[in-house]
Design an enzyme around this catalytic site. Structure first.
Site, mmCIF file in Angstrom:
data_model
loop_
_atom_site.group_PDB
_atom_site.id
_atom_site.type_symbol
_atom_site.label_atom_id
_atom_site.label_comp_id
_atom_site.label_asym_id
_atom_site.label_seq_id
_atom_site.Cartn_x
_atom_site.Cartn_y
_atom_site.Cartn_z
ATOM 1 N N ASP A 1 -9.731 0.387 6.215
ATOM 2 C CA ASP A 1 -8.708 1.034 5.250
ATOM 3 C C ASP A 1 -7.998 -0.086 4.527
ATOM 4 O OD1 ASP A 1 -6.710 2.357 4.115
ATOM 5 O OD2 ASP A 1 -6.159 3.564 5.665
ATOM 6 N N TYR B 1 -1.684 3.018 9.747
ATOM 7 C CA TYR B 1 -1.590 4.288 9.305
ATOM 8 C C TYR B 1 -2.867 4.473 8.028
ATOM 9 C CZ TYR B 1 0.510 7.990 5.977
ATOM 10 O OH TYR B 1 0.802 8.980 5.164
ATOM 11 N N LYS C 1 -3.751 2.562 -3.929
ATOM 12 C CA LYS C 1 -2.787 2.039 -4.284
ATOM 13 C C LYS C 1 -3.126 0.932 -5.545
ATOM 14 C CE LYS C 1 0.079 2.638 -0.274
ATOM 15 N NZ LYS C 1 -0.232 2.915 1.068
HETATM 16 C C1 LIG Z 1 -0.590 4.179 1.712
HETATM 17 C C2 LIG Z 1 -1.634 4.335 2.689
HETATM 18 C C3 LIG Z 1 -2.537 5.294 3.101
HETATM 19 C C4 LIG Z 1 -2.212 6.482 2.470
HETATM 20 O O1 LIG Z 1 -2.369 6.643 0.968
HETATM 21 P P1 LIG Z 1 -1.668 7.734 0.028
HETATM 22 O O2 LIG Z 1 -2.057 7.394 -1.234
HETATM 23 O O3 LIG Z 1 -0.098 7.617 0.496
HETATM 24 O O4 LIG Z 1 -2.016 8.997 0.579
HETATM 25 C C5 LIG Z 1 -3.643 5.259 3.832
HETATM 26 N N1 LIG Z 1 -4.006 3.943 4.425
HETATM 27 C C6 LIG Z 1 -3.036 3.034 4.155
HETATM 28 C C7 LIG Z 1 -3.560 1.625 4.905
HETATM 29 C C8 LIG Z 1 -1.911 3.014 3.575
HETATM 30 O O5 LIG Z 1 -1.125 1.676 3.317
#
Ligand SMILES: *Cc1c(COP(=O)(O)O)cnc(C)c1O
Length: 437
Positions: free
Chosen positions: A241, A146, A274
């Protein structure tokens, strides 16, 4: 499912009248596990209390950011001070530089950063930068990873190998995902085929190196090595990511975990979120100077944000990063997380429940399966109703884990040995209630 407390039911009903599904992000609605979501009233350390006054040991920690637990004194003080100085200016501040310095100091692959407000925004902007810098359109992503909800990333694999994907959401035109190639995670042969046929058109690979959005699945070292080699060979960029893993699995993030195994390993671009916001809306992306200077106002790749580098959010993130950069922080956090995973594994074994678990730093995952899955298809072999029963058995015992089996779990430095022991004890009862295979 378990009857829930009245006050949470009341709030859920009120919320559903005004907010679609009663929540502002879908997983919070408990759809995968049934029952009433707990409305959080307050949190402190490793705990939160719901609207009915019930206390839970929190293994979500806002999906990762609360690595110090809730209400850490140093973070609270920094946020309070920043708030008195002003909420938002739309002009640069010194604290943005300090946060950038703190990030760059721990990530060898990152020479410059741009601060934004959400992981979605950071990932979307990184892809734009990768496309702008390479002059190519195609991107490779992996099923089960994601990267936020930007249109081009809401895509699942089509039928057959290495085909272009299908949108996973209504409202995303097929044309918008036509440049997104969706491959199977940890499948070296498929990756090689994609690059053999289309290598010259691929702008980047975007990957969660330790995937936390299909529970917890690691990219194998040989797979990661091939990702790096193929990108370098074909002039594509490797985008890590690390929104979830950055400053969570290690001070140097997942990149540092792979650099231990692959000499000289480095991603080209890194997406963060995060933990770097410590619970405030803050995210970032970064990489080498030559790439980052392609961004506006210096370069042709446009990117902007009214609240980007927000002074209260940066204060929160900076105070959080300073705490976790202290000596021994990750060593202790990893040991605590490992003790949880070992305790759960032993409890499951004693109850005769098939169970497989893994962890890195302060992040963990477990499956009610005999072996750790290697890709999304294998994760989805999990029995969802069975997971739902386990989830509610824990919830009833005051332990709050993610309300869906495709999510990872998070331990904070505020979790004590006693919290871990209480969690393992609750799980022991939950496993017995679940029964063997
Ligand atoms: C949480 C997450 C996102 C999205 O971040 P948001 O602040 O919810 O938009 C993107 N990539 C990864 C790997 C994530 O865990």
């Amino acid at each position: 499912m378990t009857p829930s407390t009245d006050r949470n039911d009341e709030l859920f009903e009120r919320a559903r009248r005004l907010i679609p599904g009663g929540v502002n992000s879908p997983v919070r609605a408990f759809r995968a596990v049934g029952g009433t979501p707990r409305f959080v009233q307050r949190a402190q350390g490793p705990y939160f209390w719901d609207a009915a006054g019930q206390r839970y040991i929190d293994y979500i920690g806002s999906w990762g950011p609360m690595i110090l637990g809730h209400g850490h004194p140093a973070v609270l003080e920094a946020v309070q001070r920043a708030a008195t100085e002003g909420f938002s200016f739309g002009a640069p501040t010194e604290r943005e530089i300090e946060l950038a310095e703190e990030i760059v100091q721990h990530l060898p692959a990152v020479e410059m950063v741009r601060l934004v407000s959400s992981g979605t925004e950071a990932a979307m902007s990184t892809i734009r930068l990768a496309r702008g810098a390479t002059g190519r359109s195609k991107i490779v992503k992996f099923e089960g990873c994601y990267h936020g909800h930007a249109d081009a990333l809401l895509v699942k694999a089509g039928s057959g190998l290495a085909t272009f994907g299908h949108p996973t959401s209504a409202g995303v035109p097929a044309e918008v995902v036509q440049h997104t190639l969706v491959l199977e995670y940890n499948n070296v042969a498929q990756l090689e085929e994609a690059f053999a046929t289309q290598g010259g058109e691929i702008a980047c690979i975007v990957i969660e190196a330790i995937a936390g959005n299909m529970n917890f699945v690691r990219a194998s070292v040989p797979f990661m090595k091939r990702c790096r080699e193929l990108c370098t060979q074909h002039g594509a960029l490797l985008v890590f990511d690390e929104v979830m893993t950055g400053f969570r699995v290690a001070l140097g993030g997942a990149a540092s975990v792979y650099a231990r195994e692959i000499p000289g390993f480095r991603p080209d671009l890194t997406v963060l979120g995060k933990v770097i916001g410590g619970g405030m809306p803050l995210a970032a992306f970064g990489g080498p100077r030559a790439l980052m200077e392609q961004l506006a106002p210096l370069g042709p790749v446009y990117q902007a944000g009214t609240l980007s580098g927000n002074p209260v959010a940066t204060a929160c993130g900076l105070a959080t990063l300073k705490e976790i950069a202290k000596p021994n922080f990750f060593h202790a956090l990893a040991a605590r997380t490992r003790s949880l995973v070992d305790g759960l594994t032993a409890a499951a074994r004693d109850a005769g429940v098939p169970f497989a678990a893994d962890c890195e730093g302060g992040m963990f995952g477990f499956f009610l399966l005999p072996e750790l899955p290697q890709n999304y298809g294998q994760v989805m072999k999990s029995d969802s109703p069975r997971f739902g029963r386990f989830f509610h058995a824990l919830l009833d015992r005051g332990v709050y884990i993610a309300p869906a089996l495709y999510e990872a779990g998070f331990v904070s430095s505020a979790h004590t040995d006693a919290d871990i022991a209480a969690t393992v004890e609750a799980a022991r009862e939950a496993f017995v209630a679940l029964g063997g295979a």
